[in-house]
Write a protein that holds these residues in place. Structure first.
Motif, PDB file in Angstrom:
ATOM      1  N   UNK A 238       0.817  -1.213   0.000  1.00 54.74           N
ATOM      2  CA  UNK A 238       0.000   0.000   0.000  1.00 54.74           C
ATOM      3  C   UNK A 238       0.851   1.263   0.000  1.00 54.74           C
ATOM      4  N   UNK A 239       1.999   1.216   0.653  1.00 54.47           N
ATOM      5  CA  UNK A 239       2.906   2.366   0.614  1.00 54.47           C
ATOM      6  C   UNK A 239       3.420   2.599  -0.804  1.00 54.47           C
ATOM      7  N   UNK A 240       3.860   1.537  -1.454  1.00 55.62           N
ATOM      8  CA  UNK A 240       4.360   1.658  -2.827  1.00 55.62           C
ATOM      9  C   UNK A 240       3.252   2.149  -3.754  1.00 55.62           C
ATOM     10  N   UNK A 241       2.038   1.639  -3.548  1.00 54.05           N
ATOM     11  CA  UNK A 241       0.909   2.050  -4.386  1.00 54.05           C
ATOM     12  C   UNK A 241       0.539   3.515  -4.170  1.00 54.05           C
ATOM     13  N   UNK A 242       0.865   4.056  -2.993  1.00 53.74           N
ATOM     14  CA  UNK A 242       0.511   5.443  -2.669  1.00 53.74           C
ATOM     15  C   UNK A 242       1.504   6.462  -3.227  1.00 53.74           C
ATOM     16  N   UNK A 243       2.659   6.010  -3.690  1.00 55.31           N
ATOM     17  CA  UNK A 243       3.700   6.932  -4.147  1.00 55.31           C
ATOM     18  C   UNK A 243       3.222   7.872  -5.255  1.00 55.31           C
ATOM     19  N   UNK A 244       2.514   7.388  -6.297  1.00 54.26           N
ATOM     20  CA  UNK A 244       2.071   8.319  -7.345  1.00 54.26           C
ATOM     21  C   UNK A 244       1.150   9.421  -6.818  1.00 54.26           C
ATOM     22  N   UNK A 245       0.276   9.082  -5.878  1.00 50.53           N
ATOM     23  CA  UNK A 245      -0.661  10.076  -5.342  1.00 50.53           C
ATOM     24  C   UNK A 245       0.029  11.058  -4.399  1.00 50.53           C
ATOM     25  N   UNK A 246       1.059  10.594  -3.691  1.00 45.82           N
ATOM     26  CA  UNK A 246       1.753  11.434  -2.706  1.00 45.82           C
ATOM     27  C   UNK A 246       3.214  11.622  -3.119  1.00 45.82           C
ATOM     28  N   UNK A 247       3.425  11.899  -4.379  1.00 50.49           N
ATOM     29  CA  UNK A 247       4.784  11.977  -4.916  1.00 50.49           C
ATOM     30  C   UNK A 247       5.632  13.005  -4.156  1.00 50.49           C
ATOM     31  N   UNK A 248       5.079  14.189  -3.937  1.00 49.39           N
ATOM     32  CA  UNK A 248       5.855  15.231  -3.262  1.00 49.39           C
ATOM     33  C   UNK A 248       6.123  14.862  -1.806  1.00 49.39           C
ATOM     34  N   UNK A 249       5.109  14.285  -1.143  1.00 51.74           N
ATOM     35  CA  UNK A 249       5.253  13.925   0.268  1.00 51.74           C
ATOM     36  C   UNK A 249       6.371  12.898   0.461  1.00 51.74           C
ATOM     37  N   UNK A 250       6.466  11.944  -0.443  1.00 51.91           N
ATOM     38  CA  UNK A 250       7.547  10.959  -0.366  1.00 51.91           C
ATOM     39  C   UNK A 250       8.890  11.609  -0.691  1.00 51.91           C
ATOM     40  N   UNK A 251       8.895  12.489  -1.686  1.00 58.11           N
ATOM     41  CA  UNK A 251      10.141  13.109  -2.122  1.00 58.11           C
ATOM     42  C   UNK A 251      10.744  14.003  -1.043  1.00 58.11           C
ATOM     43  N   UNK A 252       9.892  14.695  -0.274  1.00 60.93           N
ATOM     44  CA  UNK A 252      10.383  15.617   0.753  1.00 60.93           C
ATOM     45  C   UNK A 252      11.096  14.888   1.893  1.00 60.93           C
ATOM     46  N   UNK A 253      10.777  13.594   2.086  1.00 59.91           N
ATOM     47  CA  UNK A 253      11.464  12.805   3.123  1.00 59.91           C
ATOM     48  C   UNK A 253      11.881  11.470   2.513  1.00 59.91           C
ATOM     49  N   UNK A 254      12.572  11.566   1.396  1.00 60.31           N
ATOM     50  CA  UNK A 254      12.892  10.397   0.581  1.00 60.31           C
ATOM     51  C   UNK A 254      13.711   9.357   1.340  1.00 60.31           C
ATOM     52  N   UNK A 255      14.688   9.796   2.123  1.00 64.18           N
ATOM     53  CA  UNK A 255      15.550   8.856   2.852  1.00 64.18           C
ATOM     54  C   UNK A 255      14.742   8.019   3.828  1.00 64.18           C
ATOM     55  N   UNK A 256      13.858   8.679   4.570  1.00 62.60           N
ATOM     56  CA  UNK A 256      13.030   7.966   5.545  1.00 62.60           C
ATOM     57  C   UNK A 256      12.180   6.900   4.865  1.00 62.60           C
ATOM     58  N   UNK A 257      11.518   7.274   3.778  1.00 64.50           N
ATOM     59  CA  UNK A 257      10.632   6.321   3.109  1.00 64.50           C
ATOM     60  C   UNK A 257      11.418   5.207   2.426  1.00 64.50           C
ATOM     61  N   UNK A 258      12.600   5.528   1.910  1.00 58.00           N
ATOM     62  CA  UNK A 258      13.452   4.505   1.296  1.00 58.00           C
ATOM     63  C   UNK A 258      13.833   3.448   2.329  1.00 58.00           C
ATOM     64  N   UNK A 259      14.258   3.899   3.498  1.00 55.92           N
ATOM     65  CA  UNK A 259      14.644   2.968   4.565  1.00 55.92           C
ATOM     66  C   UNK A 259      13.426   2.184   5.055  1.00 55.92           C
ATOM     67  N   UNK A 260      12.290   2.864   5.183  1.00 52.54           N
ATOM     68  CA  UNK A 260      11.074   2.202   5.649  1.00 52.54           C
ATOM     69  C   UNK A 260      10.636   1.092   4.703  1.00 52.54           C
TER      70      UNK A 260
END
Length: 236
Positions: A34-56
């Motif tokens: 569900x996190x991976x599926x949410x990336x297109x909808x929340x592209x900026x939100x993931x990008x602003x904390x990219x390291x955190x989401x990458x590790x998660x």
């Protein structure tokens, strides 16, 4: 080596422990997907904390794979699905209606639950054992990952002398197959033994979405503050 148990309580403990592994694998898998599926909808939100989401996301992948390997491990002395099924096969005498009634006697729905009582189907049990063993090519592939990257790192793999992992990739569909079938098999015997089954869904699963929505609100406020600051500078 056959694992012997001395009582129904011991089987109950084994069901509890393996059930936890299966459920946690499902929880991590669902959250990851569900996190991976949410990336297109929340592209900026993931990008602003990219390291955190990458590790998660990588941590969820690893946690899922570790538990999946535990569930389908083929070690003869460990708690895993194939060993649990073999234990059940050797202890079918524990699956009588009388013993089921005793196990769930404090349940207010005991009578209605026992109304649907049936013993394990021996043919189905053999089919389930076959699925959970290395005779299943998918399980054999999972064990290649377990033995070369999960339990420990194979030296030949590290030194690129062996491309066994590349020759045996685990697709998301295959992982989904293992998770879904593993839970279904486990629940089949948990239901027969103690009239209970486990869900692969955790309460609060959608918390990740609430978090992303809060990040979105914070970014919107940030944008508004920037606009006000630059707007005020332009007026001056």
């Amino acid at each position: 080596m056959k694992i012997a148990i001395s009582s129904g309580d011991e089987l109950n403990h084994l069901l509890d422990a393996l059930g936890q592994e299966i459920v946690e694998a499902q929880i991590y898998h669902r959250l990851l997907c569900d996190l991976v599926a949410a990336i297109p909808e929340y592209k900026r939100e993931f990008k602003e904390s990219n390291t955190f989401w990458h590790v998660t996301i990588n941590s969820l992948k690893e946690a899922r794979l570790i538990r999946l390997c535990r569930v389908f491990d083929q070690n003869s002395s460990s708690l895993n699905l194939v060993n649990l099924l073999e234990i059940i096969k050797e202890n079918l005498h524990l699956f009588t209606e009388e013993q089921l009634r005793e196990r769930i006697k404090d349940n207010v729905f005991a009578d209605s639950l026992c109304h649907f009582y049936r013993p394990p189907n021996k043919s189905q049990l053999e089919t389930d054992i076959e699925y959970a063993s290395c005779r299943n090519l998918l399980i054999k592939k999972l064990m290649i990952w377990r033995n070369n990257i999960v339990a420990h790192r194979g030296i030949k793999v590290v030194l690129s002398q062996q491309n066994i992992l590349h020759r045996n990739p685990l697709s998301n569909e295959e992982i989904e197959n293992l998770l879904t079938t593993g839970l279904r098999i486990f629940n089949r015997y948990s239901s027969l033994y103690r009239a209970s089954s486990n869900s692969g869904q955790i309460i609060g699963h959608n918390d990740y979405k609430y978090l992303l929505d809060f990040i979105r609100l914070g970014l919107q406020k940030w944008d508004e503050d920037i606009d006000k600051e630059f707007g005020a500078d332009q007026k001056v």
